[in-house]
Structures are given as structure tokens and as C-alpha cells.
Design an enzyme around this catalytic site. Structure first.
Site, PDB file in Angstrom:
ATOM      1  N   CYS A 186       0.834  -1.209   0.000  1.00 29.33           N
ATOM      2  CA  CYS A 186       0.000   0.000   0.000  1.00 29.33           C
ATOM      3  C   CYS A 186       0.864   1.253   0.000  1.00 29.33           C
ATOM      4  O   CYS A 186       0.508   2.254  -0.616  1.00 29.33           O
ATOM      5  CB  CYS A 186      -0.925  -0.005   1.216  1.00 29.33           C
ATOM      6  SG  CYS A 186      -2.214  -1.264   1.164  1.00 29.33           S
ATOM      7  N   CYS A 331      15.241   2.275  -0.135  1.00 26.85           N
ATOM      8  CA  CYS A 331      13.847   2.426  -0.576  1.00 26.85           C
ATOM      9  C   CYS A 331      13.030   2.830   0.636  1.00 26.85           C
ATOM     10  O   CYS A 331      13.514   3.585   1.483  1.00 26.85           O
ATOM     11  CB  CYS A 331      13.342   1.147  -1.246  1.00 26.85           C
ATOM     12  SG  CYS A 331      13.310  -0.296  -0.169  1.00 26.85           S
TER      13      CYS A 331
END
Length: 372
Positions: A186, A331
């Protein structure tokens, strides 16, 4: 609750064909465990409380963040920073004070799963990662507890029931997990808030059906919801006669290919290919820091000295990576950077990646970096 108040509260579902007082009594006597008080749990937990489930256990080790609020409606703005189990428990108390809430403020693990599942009549898995999904399935198989599972991504989602003594289980549908980073979380891919509401409601419906004995549970079937076109479809599947039986719990991070990410994801010691946030901070400008997230993520939060090269572009843009200094990739949480590490290695470039990603950097080095 006095009988008169009880009948007044639940009259509309007691009146349902085949439900009656007996069905309501079964809900009141039921003990249900919900894994995750996030998006799916935010719909499942209040719905089951409102329906009259007597005991609801909630297991979650996370805290409420601002980025949760658009879809995790069991939490409010004033709950930011609180443990999700506490916020969710307060919401249950406001809806149905008679419901007993058992708070498990920890992450589901192999060490506790079997004993925990054995104390509940049914488990709903609203987790957002594959190690927990496979762990929940295997623990449910070994304890013969029905498991209702749901998953969402972007505009759609899926719901099914795993009950090995009655039919197929989750492993019959998904024998092995997808490669790390291949399924958008998500945080990376986004999620339509109404999707978690639809999928969470379907999960709660399956739980009520199983607990009361009404209807036909989704055993051997998966309901797939597409929010962009507003449609549902059903996929059938059967038990795999050649599948290896579940005989015990395993290392699920290793099984899902993420065990080497480092201490932030559960490994007891950092891997040689990782670097933790404080160590990276101490190196200053002596390293080349490459951000492999998407452009929109970098607009929300970024480490100032990082060069942005999204993971999907990396194979064609390796030449832009300054290899005159040691290379460190990062990331959001460390999953995509592990994939990027392999891409660089295949191209002959040695690198490490940030354990826990920019989220760890925000928590451990620079709290002014927005967490999302």
C-alpha cells in the site's frame, strides 16, 4: 446486557432467516482473533463488535501514523502515535462496551502463534505481508482453527477462507510466495480507501457465517473485488494432493525470501549486504546514496543527498550510478532496495542497501523526515 436491551440492539440480525437467538448466542460466546489493526482490521474489528462477538483479540505491534488515517477508520487524528491495539480497543468500547477486547501488542511470530490460535475459535488475517499470511495459514492448519484471510492492493482485493479439515487451505491456492518486491505494498502502490472497507466487510461476513453456521463459507473459493469497475468474480480451487503437508512452523521471512534484509526485518544480525541507518549517517558524503523509490514517494520524504533512480528504471540507468565511492541503495522499508542490489550485482556493481529503508532513517537518524 439485560435481555431486553440485547434484543433491542440485535433485533435486525436476530430476525434474519436461519439466524435467530441461537445465532446471536453463538456470536456472544465466540472468541475471535484479528491479525492487524490496519486497513482491513479497521473494518473487521468494529463490524464484529457491532454484531455482538463476545471476545475480540487484536494482535498488532504498530502505532498509528498520519498516513494510515485515510483508510484505517478505526483510528482518529488524536490517536497518531498511539499503539493501534489501544486505539482499536477504545473504538470497540465506544461501540459495544460489553465486548471483551484482548490486546496483543506484539507481532505475530512462530514462537507464539500455535498457543495463541488455540485460545480462539476463529482467526481473521488482515496482515499486509506474506510471511505473516503463510504463518497464519500454517498455524491455523496445525490448530484446526478456521482462518478468514483478505488482501488488498491499489483498487482491488481478495477474500477467502482457509480451513484444512473442511477443504483447501491458503497454500493450495498460493503454494509459494511471490518474489520480494514483486507485489506492490500500500505504501508503494497506494490503496483506494473504499477497497479496504469492501474487503474488510466481506471478511467480517465470512466470520459471522462460520460462527453462526449460516450460509456457505468461502472454502475452496476466492471472491475477487475490482473497485475500478465495481465488479466481483469468484475463483474456485481445490486441495493439491501432491502438496507437502504442514507439519510445523518454519522461518517465514526466509521462506518468503526476505530474511537477509537485516535487523529491521527480523534477522538477528545485519547481513553483509546491508548497512544500518546510524552507520550510514556517520559516513556522510563518502558514499553514493541511490534512492530506488518512485518519484511521488521522494516528493513526500527524501534523504537530501540521495540520487533518485526508481527501481523500474534502474536496469537502463545503471550508468548514472557514481561508483567512484561505495554505493548504498535505499527504498521505503528495504525490500525494493534488496531487489536493486541484485540488479547492480548482475551488472558487476558492488553495493549495500539501507536496512529498514528511509523509514528507519526517519526513526533512528532524522525525525524531520516524514514517515508514510
Amino acid at each position: 446486557m439485560p435481555d431486553s436491551s440485547r434484543f433491542a440492539r440485535f433485533a435486525r440480525q436476530i430476525a434474519l432467516p436461519g439466524f435467530g437467538v441461537a445465532g446471536q448466542d453463538r456470536l456472544a460466546d465466540a472468541r475471535v482473533l484479528v491479525i492487524g489493526a490496519g486497513g482491513l482490521g479497521s473494518t473487521v474489528i468494529p463490524t464484529l463488535a457491532g454484531a455482538g462477538v463476545g471476545t475480540i483479540g487484536i494482535i498488532d505491534d504498530d502505532r498509528v501514523e498520519t498516513s494510515n488515517l485515510h483508510r484505517q477508520l478505526v483510528h482518529g487524528t488524536s490517536d497518531v502515535g498511539r499503539a493501534k491495539v489501544d486505539s482499536a480497543a477504545d473504538r470497540v468500547a465506544a461501540i459495544a462496551p460489553d465486548v471483551e477486547v484482548v490486546r496483543h501488542a506484539e507481532r505475530l511470530s512462530s514462537a507464539i502463534a500455535l498457543d495463541l490460535f488455540a485460545t480462539y475459535d476463529l482467526v481473521l488475517d488482515g496482515s499486509d505481508n506474506f510471511p505473516t499470511r503463510y504463518l497464519a495459514n500454517d498455524a491455523a492448519v496445525l490448530t484446526d482453527v478456521p482462518l478468514v484471510w483478505g488482501a488488498v492492493s491499489q483498487f482491488g482485493g481478495q477474500v477467502g477462507v482457509s480451513w484444512a479439515s473442511r477443504g483447501p487451505q491458503y497454500r493450495d491456492l498460493f503454494p509459494s510466495p511471490p518474489p520480494p518486491g514483486s507485489v506492490l505494498s500500500c505504501a508503494v502502490g497506494g490503496v483506494l480507501p473504499t477497497t479496504v472497507g469492501v474487503v474488510g466487510s466481506l471478511m467480517a461476513s465470512e466470520a459471522i457465517k462460520i460462527l453462526t453456521g449460516i450460509g456457505d463459507p468461502l472454502i475452496g473459493r476466492v471472491t475477487v473485488f475490482d473497485g475500478l469497475v465495481g465488479t466481483f468474480r469468484e475463483l474456485g480451487y481445490a486441495a493439491d494432493p501432491e502438496a507437502e503437508p504442514v507439519t510445523g512452523l518454519i522461518d517465514y521471512d526466509l521462506f518468503c525470501g526476505i530474511a537477509a534484509v537485516g535487523t529491521e526485518s527480523g534477522s538477528p544480525e545485519p547481513d553483509a549486504d546491508t548497512i544500518d541507518a546510524p552507520t550510514l549517517a556517520s559516513l556522510g558524503d563518502s558514499v553514493t546514496l541511490v534512492d530506488v523509490r518512485e518519484d511521488w514517494e521522494a516528493e513526500i520524504a527524501a534523504i537530501p543527498r540521495a540520487t533518485l533512480i526508481p527501481l523500474g528504471d534502474l536496469p537502463e540507468r545503471i550508468g548514472e550510478v557514481d561508483t567512484s565511492r561505495p554505493v548504498v541503495l535505499h527504498c521505503h522499508h528495504g525490500i525494493r532496495s534488496a531487489t536493486a542490489l541484485r540488479i547492480l550485482a548482475d551488472a558487476g556493481v558492488t553495493a549495500r542497501h539501507l536496512d529498514g529503508g528511509i523509514d528507519a532513517w526517519s526513526r533512528l537518524v532524522d525525525p524531520t523526515i516524514v514517515r508514510y
